[in-house]
Design a protein around this motif. Sequence first.
Motif, PDB file in Angstrom:
ATOM      1  N   VAL A 112      -6.158   8.267  -2.260  1.00  7.32           N
ATOM      2  CA  VAL A 112      -6.564   9.007  -3.443  1.00  7.32           C
ATOM      3  C   VAL A 112      -5.450   8.858  -4.479  1.00  7.32           C
ATOM      4  O   VAL A 112      -4.329   9.314  -4.259  1.00  7.32           O
ATOM      5  CB  VAL A 112      -6.804  10.495  -3.096  1.00  7.32           C
ATOM      6  N   GLY A 113      -5.770   8.185  -5.597  1.00  9.11           N
ATOM      7  CA  GLY A 113      -4.737   7.857  -6.572  1.00  9.11           C
ATOM      8  C   GLY A 113      -4.292   9.048  -7.407  1.00  9.11           C
ATOM      9  O   GLY A 113      -4.875  10.142  -7.352  1.00  9.11           O
ATOM     10  N   ALA A 114      -3.304   8.795  -8.217  1.00  8.64           N
ATOM     11  CA  ALA A 114      -2.796   9.796  -9.154  1.00  8.64           C
ATOM     12  C   ALA A 114      -3.931  10.310 -10.036  1.00  8.64           C
ATOM     13  O   ALA A 114      -4.827   9.553 -10.417  1.00  8.64           O
ATOM     14  CB  ALA A 114      -1.706   9.182 -10.022  1.00  8.64           C
ATOM     15  N   HIS A 115      -3.891  11.599 -10.341  1.00 13.38           N
ATOM     16  CA  HIS A 115      -4.834  12.205 -11.298  1.00 13.38           C
ATOM     17  C   HIS A 115      -6.284  12.209 -10.826  1.00 13.38           C
ATOM     18  O   HIS A 115      -7.182  12.459 -11.642  1.00 13.38           O
ATOM     19  CB  HIS A 115      -4.787  11.498 -12.669  1.00 13.38           C
ATOM     20  N   ASP A 120       1.597  13.260  -1.937  1.00 12.32           N
ATOM     21  CA  ASP A 120       2.684  13.353  -2.906  1.00 12.32           C
ATOM     22  C   ASP A 120       3.017  14.829  -3.157  1.00 12.32           C
ATOM     23  O   ASP A 120       2.117  15.655  -3.285  1.00 12.32           O
ATOM     24  CB  ASP A 120       2.242  12.662  -4.207  1.00 12.32           C
ATOM     25  N   PRO A 121       4.294  15.132  -3.236  1.00 16.43           N
ATOM     26  CA  PRO A 121       4.648  16.551  -3.444  1.00 16.43           C
ATOM     27  C   PRO A 121       4.124  17.102  -4.765  1.00 16.43           C
ATOM     28  O   PRO A 121       4.027  18.327  -4.931  1.00 16.43           O
ATOM     29  CB  PRO A 121       6.180  16.537  -3.411  1.00 16.43           C
ATOM     30  N   THR A 151       0.855  -1.195   0.000  1.00 17.12           N
ATOM     31  CA  THR A 151       0.000   0.000   0.000  1.00 17.12           C
ATOM     32  C   THR A 151       0.888   1.241   0.000  1.00 17.12           C
ATOM     33  O   THR A 151       1.961   1.245   0.600  1.00 17.12           O
ATOM     34  CB  THR A 151      -0.889   0.048   1.263  1.00 17.12           C
ATOM     35  N   PRO A 152       0.413   2.265  -0.698  1.00 21.50           N
ATOM     36  CA  PRO A 152       1.227   3.479  -0.721  1.00 21.50           C
ATOM     37  C   PRO A 152       1.371   4.017   0.695  1.00 21.50           C
ATOM     38  O   PRO A 152       0.412   3.979   1.470  1.00 21.50           O
ATOM     39  CB  PRO A 152       0.418   4.442  -1.594  1.00 21.50           C
ATOM     40  N   PRO A 153       2.542   4.465   1.057  1.00 18.37           N
ATOM     41  CA  PRO A 153       2.710   5.015   2.401  1.00 18.37           C
ATOM     42  C   PRO A 153       1.828   6.246   2.559  1.00 18.37           C
ATOM     43  O   PRO A 153       1.586   6.964   1.594  1.00 18.37           O
ATOM     44  CB  PRO A 153       4.187   5.401   2.438  1.00 18.37           C
ATOM     45  N   PRO A 154       1.303   6.470   3.761  1.00 15.65           N
ATOM     46  CA  PRO A 154       0.488   7.663   3.960  1.00 15.65           C
ATOM     47  C   PRO A 154       1.285   8.908   3.594  1.00 15.65           C
ATOM     48  O   PRO A 154       2.518   8.915   3.676  1.00 15.65           O
ATOM     49  CB  PRO A 154       0.189   7.651   5.461  1.00 15.65           C
ATOM     50  N   VAL A 171      -2.262  10.574  -0.908  1.00 15.74           N
ATOM     51  CA  VAL A 171      -2.715  11.296  -2.096  1.00 15.74           C
ATOM     52  C   VAL A 171      -1.610  11.188  -3.140  1.00 15.74           C
ATOM     53  O   VAL A 171      -0.452  11.529  -2.864  1.00 15.74           O
ATOM     54  CB  VAL A 171      -3.014  12.783  -1.791  1.00 15.74           C
ATOM     55  N   GLY A 172      -1.980  10.696  -4.325  1.00 15.85           N
ATOM     56  CA  GLY A 172      -0.989  10.415  -5.355  1.00 15.85           C
ATOM     57  C   GLY A 172      -0.580  11.650  -6.140  1.00 15.85           C
ATOM     58  O   GLY A 172      -1.165  12.733  -6.002  1.00 15.85           O
ATOM     59  N   PRO A 173       0.407  11.467  -7.016  1.00 12.37           N
ATOM     60  CA  PRO A 173       0.897  12.588  -7.815  1.00 12.37           C
ATOM     61  C   PRO A 173      -0.184  13.141  -8.730  1.00 12.37           C
ATOM     62  O   PRO A 173      -0.965  12.383  -9.294  1.00 12.37           O
ATOM     63  CB  PRO A 173       2.048  11.981  -8.617  1.00 12.37           C
TER      64      PRO A 173
END
Lengths: 350, 350, 350
Positions: free
Chosen positions: B139-142, B104-105, B98-101, B121-123
């Motif tokens: 919350v994924g990318a885009h 994303d910058p 799982t993506p780390p909490p 929150v993704g890129p």
Amino acid sequence: MSKPLGDIVEALGGTRHGSPDLLIHRLAPLATARAGDLAFVAQARYASQIDSTAAGVLIVPPSLEAQALARGACIVADDPYLYFARLTQWWRQQNETTPPPGIDPLASVHSSANVEDGVSVGPFAVVGEGARLARGARVGAHCVVGEGARVGEDTVLHPRVTLGQACTVGDRCVLHSGVVIGADGFGFAPHKGAWVKIEQLGAVRIGNDVEIGANTCIDRGALDDTVIEDGVKLDNLIQIGHNVHVGAHTAMAGCVGVAGSATIGAHCTIGGGAVVLGHLRLADGVHVSAASVVTRSLLKPGHYTGMFPIDDNASWEKNAASLKQLNRLRERLKAVEQAIEQALQNNTKP
Amino acid sequence: MSKPLGDIVEALGGTRHGSPDLLIHRLAPLATARAGDLAFVAQARYASQIDSTAAGVLIVPPSLEAQALARGACIVADDPYLYFARLTQWWRQQNETTPPPGIDPLASVHSSANVEDGVSVGPFAVVGEGARLARGARVGAHCVVGEGARVGEDTVLHPRVTLGQACTVGDRCVLHSGVVIGADGFGFAPHKGAWVKIEQLGAVRIGNDVEIGANTCIDRGALDDTVIEDGVKLDNLIQIGHNVHVGAHTAMAGCVGVAGSATIGAHCTIGGGAVVLGHLRLADGVHVSAASVVTRSLLKPGHYTGMFPIDDNASWEKNAASLKQLNRLRERLKAVEQAIEQALQNNTKP
Amino acid sequence: MSKPLGDIVEALGGTRHGSPDLLIHRLAPLATARAGDLAFVAQARYASQIDSTAAGVLIVPPSLEAQALARGACIVADDPYLYFARLTQWWRQQNETTPPPGIDPLASVHSSANVEDGVSVGPFAVVGEGARLARGARVGAHCVVGEGARVGEDTVLHPRVTLGQACTVGDRCVLHSGVVIGADGFGFAPHKGAWVKIEQLGAVRIGNDVEIGANTCIDRGALDDTVIEDGVKLDNLIQIGHNVHVGAHTAMAGCVGVAGSATIGAHCTIGGGAVVLGHLRLADGVHVSAASVVTRSLLKPGHYTGMFPIDDNASWEKNAASLKQLNRLRERLKAVEQAIEQALQNNTKP
């Protein structure tokens, strides 16, 4: 841009009648072509249009050579439609400005991704851990290439394509905007009136020379992979369920739905809006008409249809009402037949 | 990765026959399983496959315990399909990264957004003013989370989901790529041959444990909200119109269209490509076959179908042509029946 | 927010009965309206609801003025539905916070793009070389405006719209999330069992006041352009093939598919899930029912339908089975008619 007729024939072959310096301004349909345009006549049955079109140059089959020549310049080719297809490719190549190789500074590419020579990655694209972009691949703006996914050589992902984790796309494929490869298949076990999710552990494997239309979805397999073989062409807004297998060079028109675990043969065509139910098998060379629902396996090649014929609404209402009585009508007809049979027997009694 | 059989039974229960150290390499379908794989046999009617599969371990119901034991290791579970579903979840948990909490910058999150603990929150994601991302939401990318929208606890938005202004998604939901929640419903008033837009002032409210497939759309309500209740499962490329209400634990297969203001009960299933017209009501427990068109309310639970049976094209052409005469055929049959009735009466006259 | 009744009538006209200071809290449906709400009664046939609704204020036609007045405040308007549509627009304007003009610093706008006054561009949007964003255009997050494409005045692209190279959208249009304009049309020439791509060299031209629903796709033309005329309204998940021409003010409900080179007239309506096959022509004023398949040109205005009537599954099975015998039934009926005819002739012989 315009191109001289001579350049076209030099690149694509065929027999040229007319000056090599004749400039072609545009490729155009027969009906709307103008003097500087090039159009094609695919078959002899369109011969009547040769005399009415304003096109400056025609591509014609050998059987129409004399007629075309009588009106002006032409290219004679064995298969004008195929010639025309190749001409559109050549024409685009002359014009196209392919994006220069390189990763847009606004893209997010994981440091472990394997990016080969000649790859371009557009702005705001995301390329995940361990993903591989093969030589010449073009990844458009807003694409997501998941962890461990692979994009083959010279494959084009138009802007906003999502390629899920571990999914692979072969060489020379084209995926249009909005395509989603590798979302979860639709799998749930019923339990006390609710649904328990079956995690989808397979992936999607796509062969070479596949084209996938805008907003089409191909789900990942439940355990094994969903497979799309070489040369398959899918139009827009198609749904391919988990563990479906689509054979080589099969084509599907827009809005088709294929349910899970269906196996579709090679060289099939599926018309727009058709539905193929799950776990069925379609042989090679099966052709399904638009909007037909495939509810059983089709094990012999052939052309299959199931669609209510359209009619003016008033007529449809009458026929649809009668349709709900159809089985009853059949029984009534049988009764009538038996009554007549009986009457005939009585009459022939001595 | 591989897991010992003992770990599985320890986590999920059931009766184990076989060494706890037996390594399971993969979950696999019965037909393609290999020696190191685990497969399941849901029901007694698949018993014949127990002897033919190469799977190292089987999950079987108590009725098949003896047969399974005779060939090797197995897990006995009351409901093998449910057991298998839970096993896929456990298997994924063992593997998933799982993506780390964290945000994303490269994401754009409004300063007023309420981001709780454990959220990722993704890129290139956009989170609007006053939006709320509850604990553990991913919350994924885009993705776009509109102004004032809410994403529930542990809910996953895969890359590229759009959640419109003021729309809410409950806890533990999964929304796949390309989903659009809260686009405008389709509402226009006719005026002098043109259409005047009715602004859509409602929102979309989605309950807990809902899953929504790739590129599916759920429109916002015109005045009141569009509502999706708990436990609903929607496949890919589904259209849900404005002010539709979908009852709890209802499931819809791909490419379904539900027109505005339809009210669908709980525990319904709607087959792929089916269409439900607007302002209709479907009772709880209604099951609609694939590609059927619901043109009237279905107020009793049951199984409903309306679909032209597929046939070879030549047969279909004949039957479709006759179908356009069906009402006329019915009248002709009635005339025949009357003629026979008349004849019989004449014959029985003294 | 709440608005006084007087402000509404001042802005939109109609005859007011009731205090101008009466505060309206919400626009609401008749059935669920509460005391502070405003609802509308479109036609006399809904008159019975006037007495049962709890709405504080009603919009009614002149024919219902007396009845409405007897219960309280109202607005009398010639066409209440139209009045309501305009009211929703006014209501939104009072509330909406349009994005301030300007290009988000996280957008990627090519230096050669022509960005006029009052344009807003959202985060992560991409605007290509030579693209033109006309005065007041609003380009949402994650949109892609291709090279040389044009977005008209005051047109809104919601987040995540893709507008392909050289495609144009007119003024005052609304394109919802996930729309793809200008993906390649589906064109291939068959060659030795494979498909040779026909590059799609046309574009898409969209008129003024067009609305396009979420995840709808409009493909670019093969040679000429695909054309959507002024005032067309398309719902979600619609597929428009290459070189289709849709006439002005035509509306299509969700999930419709229109195949390539179909020409659809003005002022048509196409019901949800309907399919229009390629190269057909529909006259102005053709209305196609939901889920119907248009397999031939419809050259006269009117209402057309073709859809299998839904039934309980058991009845459907019987009727569907008989349908596959329908042509045979017709022949049997003819034989029966001939037998009776023959019998009658025999009986009348001298």
